[in-house]
Design a protein around this motif. Structure first.
Motif, mmCIF file in Angstrom:
data_model
loop_
_atom_site.group_PDB
_atom_site.id
_atom_site.type_symbol
_atom_site.label_atom_id
_atom_site.label_comp_id
_atom_site.label_asym_id
_atom_site.label_seq_id
_atom_site.Cartn_x
_atom_site.Cartn_y
_atom_site.Cartn_z
ATOM 1 N N ASP A 343 -35.969 -29.521 -25.959
ATOM 2 C CA ASP A 343 -35.407 -30.775 -25.449
ATOM 3 C C ASP A 343 -34.699 -31.478 -26.606
ATOM 4 O OD1 ASP A 343 -34.746 -32.926 -23.921
ATOM 5 O OD2 ASP A 343 -36.738 -33.870 -24.042
ATOM 6 N N ILE A 344 -33.531 -30.966 -26.953
ATOM 7 C CA ILE A 344 -32.773 -31.478 -28.097
ATOM 8 C C ILE A 344 -31.571 -32.253 -27.582
ATOM 9 C CG2 ILE A 344 -31.390 -30.849 -30.112
ATOM 10 C CD1 ILE A 344 -34.358 -30.439 -30.534
ATOM 11 N N GLU A 345 -31.428 -33.493 -28.034
ATOM 12 C CA GLU A 345 -30.297 -34.294 -27.592
ATOM 13 C C GLU A 345 -29.039 -34.008 -28.409
ATOM 14 O OE1 GLU A 345 -28.959 -38.995 -27.099
ATOM 15 O OE2 GLU A 345 -30.990 -38.454 -27.715
ATOM 16 N N ARG A 346 -29.198 -33.807 -29.713
ATOM 17 C CA ARG A 346 -28.024 -33.578 -30.567
ATOM 18 C C ARG A 346 -28.403 -32.627 -31.696
ATOM 19 N NH1 ARG A 346 -24.589 -38.566 -32.862
ATOM 20 N NH2 ARG A 346 -24.237 -38.755 -30.632
ATOM 21 N N TYR A 347 -27.543 -31.658 -31.941
ATOM 22 C CA TYR A 347 -27.807 -30.702 -33.016
ATOM 23 C C TYR A 347 -26.537 -30.460 -33.824
ATOM 24 C CZ TYR A 347 -25.750 -27.224 -29.822
ATOM 25 O OH TYR A 347 -24.913 -26.547 -28.977
ATOM 26 N N PHE A 348 -26.690 -29.879 -34.987
ATOM 27 C CA PHE A 348 -25.569 -29.530 -35.868
ATOM 28 C C PHE A 348 -25.456 -28.012 -35.896
ATOM 29 C CE2 PHE A 348 -23.966 -27.983 -39.896
ATOM 30 C CZ PHE A 348 -22.877 -28.789 -40.160
ATOM 31 N N ALA A 349 -24.227 -27.503 -35.803
ATOM 32 C CA ALA A 349 -23.978 -26.067 -35.942
ATOM 33 C C ALA A 349 -22.742 -25.882 -36.798
ATOM 34 C CB ALA A 349 -23.788 -25.405 -34.581
ATOM 35 N N LEU A 358 -22.396 -23.320 -28.703
ATOM 36 C CA LEU A 358 -22.000 -24.288 -27.682
ATOM 37 C C LEU A 358 -22.084 -23.684 -26.283
ATOM 38 C CD1 LEU A 358 -20.786 -27.106 -27.115
ATOM 39 C CD2 LEU A 358 -18.534 -26.054 -27.303
ATOM 40 N N ALA A 359 -21.709 -22.416 -26.156
ATOM 41 C CA ALA A 359 -21.705 -21.767 -24.844
ATOM 42 C C ALA A 359 -23.112 -21.479 -24.334
ATOM 43 C CB ALA A 359 -20.907 -20.466 -24.910
ATOM 44 N N ARG A 360 -24.077 -21.351 -25.239
ATOM 45 C CA ARG A 360 -25.418 -20.932 -24.836
ATOM 46 C C ARG A 360 -26.492 -21.954 -25.150
ATOM 47 N NH1 ARG A 360 -22.136 -17.150 -26.167
ATOM 48 N NH2 ARG A 360 -22.118 -15.143 -25.098
ATOM 49 N N GLY A 363 -27.797 -29.687 -25.124
ATOM 50 C CA GLY A 363 -27.658 -30.906 -25.901
ATOM 51 C C GLY A 363 -26.244 -31.124 -26.385
ATOM 52 N N ARG A 364 -26.079 -32.159 -27.193
ATOM 53 C CA ARG A 364 -24.771 -32.543 -27.707
ATOM 54 C C ARG A 364 -24.622 -32.021 -29.121
ATOM 55 N NH1 ARG A 364 -24.822 -38.842 -27.021
ATOM 56 N NH2 ARG A 364 -22.697 -38.633 -27.821
ATOM 57 N N GLN A 402 -31.234 -33.715 -34.432
ATOM 58 C CA GLN A 402 -32.616 -33.283 -34.276
ATOM 59 C C GLN A 402 -32.837 -31.813 -34.625
ATOM 60 O OE1 GLN A 402 -32.306 -34.922 -30.144
ATOM 61 N NE2 GLN A 402 -34.424 -35.514 -30.519
ATOM 62 N N ALA A 403 -31.758 -31.031 -34.678
ATOM 63 C CA ALA A 403 -31.883 -29.609 -35.011
ATOM 64 C C ALA A 403 -30.615 -29.152 -35.716
ATOM 65 C CB ALA A 403 -32.126 -28.772 -33.756
ATOM 66 N N VAL A 404 -30.770 -28.133 -36.541
ATOM 67 C CA VAL A 404 -29.637 -27.539 -37.260
ATOM 68 C C VAL A 404 -29.664 -26.041 -36.999
ATOM 69 C CG1 VAL A 404 -28.595 -27.074 -39.508
ATOM 70 C CG2 VAL A 404 -29.599 -29.320 -39.049
ATOM 71 N N CYS A 405 -28.585 -25.531 -36.393
ATOM 72 C CA CYS A 405 -28.467 -24.095 -36.117
ATOM 73 C C CYS A 405 -27.363 -23.539 -37.013
ATOM 74 C CB CYS A 405 -28.149 -23.867 -34.646
ATOM 75 S SG CYS A 405 -28.139 -22.127 -34.169
ATOM 76 N N LEU A 406 -27.738 -22.673 -37.946
ATOM 77 C CA LEU A 406 -26.788 -22.165 -38.932
ATOM 78 C C LEU A 406 -26.545 -20.678 -38.726
ATOM 79 C CD1 LEU A 406 -28.082 -23.865 -42.215
ATOM 80 C CD2 LEU A 406 -26.204 -24.610 -40.741
ATOM 81 N N THR A 407 -25.282 -20.305 -38.703
ATOM 82 C CA THR A 407 -24.893 -18.898 -38.792
ATOM 83 C C THR A 407 -24.739 -18.582 -40.270
ATOM 84 O OG1 THR A 407 -23.729 -19.085 -36.695
ATOM 85 C CG2 THR A 407 -23.207 -17.189 -38.062
#
Length: 438
Positions: A343-349, A358-360, A363-364, A402-407
């Motif tokens: 339940d993440i409202e906003r994350y950084f990628a 973004l496709a999968r 949140g924002r 609230q979350a950071v998803c890094l490639t």
């Protein structure tokens, strides 16, 4: 899971590529010369077309640019035929139902597809300014073609067509917002977008494209000198303008490729060359034609399997767009799947895998890869986060991330990765070979 069967996408991309090739052959003069009497001209125009497709190599993917190139060809051809009109136009209504109406229709459709549609009013404006100079320089009849008033109305009509999008009038300032990204201090999108490796070190794709660009720039300049007065001023200006754009940003090499092919279109006036070529007596016209045909057939035969094969996407992704970092098999699949369950409202990628996330994801997203929409201030924040340290943590906190998803394939985000791993406020939630989620 990613469906490995991309046959349908390859068929669509191939059809679009063939359509673009036919448009280039038509506007670049290949089809016209095939119907003529010159034995060698058609074959060597085919070599020019092949060189143009080589320049387009990095852009022959399912992206909006592929349709933008086709639209640009149609606009250039329409305004050129409009400016060469031998009789006065039959009123404004007749003009709108003719070639000018075609320009407006193409611009309207183009604006729904890609931001490059902003080129349409620029091309019309250049055509209107250069039309009288072109007639005088090429010694064409002084009468015919639209009046300055009609050119002005056509430019205005193109601007209206650009505004008829979901963005409305805001869409008109889109190109200036995009250019503004390059004005921020310390912001260099050539190093930021997709974490590009040094261009000439990209293995086997973009490096060769840049070499072909330099060769085409030299040949195009030589062609203009050798065909003096036979090449229209509009096409000369577009050629050097596109060359300057490609010099600053490799994304514009596709536009340069189109302008390069259009430079070789047939001319209604004979050339007055500043540089004269003398054909040796032993090179008979039929031998010139034969060698040109051999180059086209062999080049096309070697190239076609690579363009239409499934590995084209992997080759494009690994070699040009992400250096040695990311391909479809190394996206952060586990991290993105875990993010979608939270339940993440906003994350950084980061940009490397932002479109995939973004496709999968859910949140924002703070940075989603649609790079043209961001201001220089936003890019400064992105770069500050990439550098890691206390400032990165403060920015993430101020943006309520609230979350950071890094490639992680490119290695460009090791600093912020280390910062987050060492921070007591962040913890590792998921990781795989393509990336991690904190």
């Amino acid at each position: 899971e990613i469906d490995p069967d991309v046959t349908a996408w390859n068929v669509l991309r191939t059809l679009l590529g063939v359509g673009l090739t036919l448009l280039l052959a038509w506007s670049g003069g290949l089809i016209h010369r095939m119907q003529g009497t010159s034995q060698g001209a058609a074959s060597w125009t085919g070599v020019v077309l092949l060189a143009g497709l080589l320049l387009l190599w990095p852009r022959l993917t399912l992206r909006p640019e592929l349709l933008s190139y086709a639209a640009l060809i149609l606009v250039v051809e329409s305004v050129q035929r409009l400016s060469r009109g031998s009789t006065p136009q039959a009123g404004l209504r007749g003009l709108l139902l003719g070639r000018a109406g075609g320009v407006l229709l193409v611009t309207l459709l183009w604006a729904q597809i890609h931001g490059f549609a902003a080129l349409a009013p620029l091309v019309v404006l250049l055509a209107g300014i250069l039309a009288p100079l072109d007639r005088r320089w090429r010694r064409l009849p002084a009468h015919g073609g639209p009046s300055p008033r009609v050119w002005g109305l056509l430019v205005l009509g193109c601007l209206v067509a650009l505004a008829l999008t979901p963005n409305g009038p805001r869409g008109l300032v889109f190109p200036f917002r995009a250019l503004g990204q390059f004005g921020g201090e310390g912001v260099d999108l050539r190093r930021t977008v997709s974490e590009l490796v040094p261009l000439l070190e990209s293995p086997g794709t973009l490096a060769w494209t840049i070499k072909a660009y330099l060769a085409a720039l030299l040949w195009g300049t030589f062609w203009i000198l050798a065909r003096w007065r036979a090449v229209s001023l509009l096409r000369i200006v577009l050629f050097f303008g596109a060359a300057a754009a490609a010099w600053t940003n490799q994304r514009n090499i596709g536009l340069f490729a189109v302008a390069f092919v259009l430079l070789h279109a047939p001319s209604p006036v004979p050339p007055a060359p500043l540089v004269r070529l003398i054909r040796p007596a032993f090179l008979k016209p039929h031998w010139v034609a034969l060698w040109g045909l051999v180059v086209v057939v062999v080049g096309s035969g070697l190239w076609w399997p690579a363009i239409t094969g499934d590995r084209f996407y992997l080759h494009e992704g690994v070699g040009r767009r992400f250096g040695g970092g990311v391909n479809p098999a190394r996206y952060p699949q586990a991290s993105t799947a875990a993010l979608a369950r939270m339940d993440i409202e906003r994350y950084f990628a980061n940009l490397d895998g932002a479109a995939y996330t973004l496709a999968r994801g859910a949140g924002r997203i703070f940075i989603d890869g649609r790079t043209e929409a961001y201001s220089p201030a936003m890019w400064e924040e992105y770069l500050a986060i990439r550098k890691g340290g206390t400032s990165a943590l403060d920015l993430l906190a101020s943006r309520r991330v609230q979350a950071v998803c890094l490639t992680t394939g490119s290695g460009a985000f090791k600093a912020v990765e280390r910062t987050l791993m060492e921070s007591p406020d962040w913890s590792l939630a998921a990781a795989d070979g393509g990336g991690l989620l904190l």
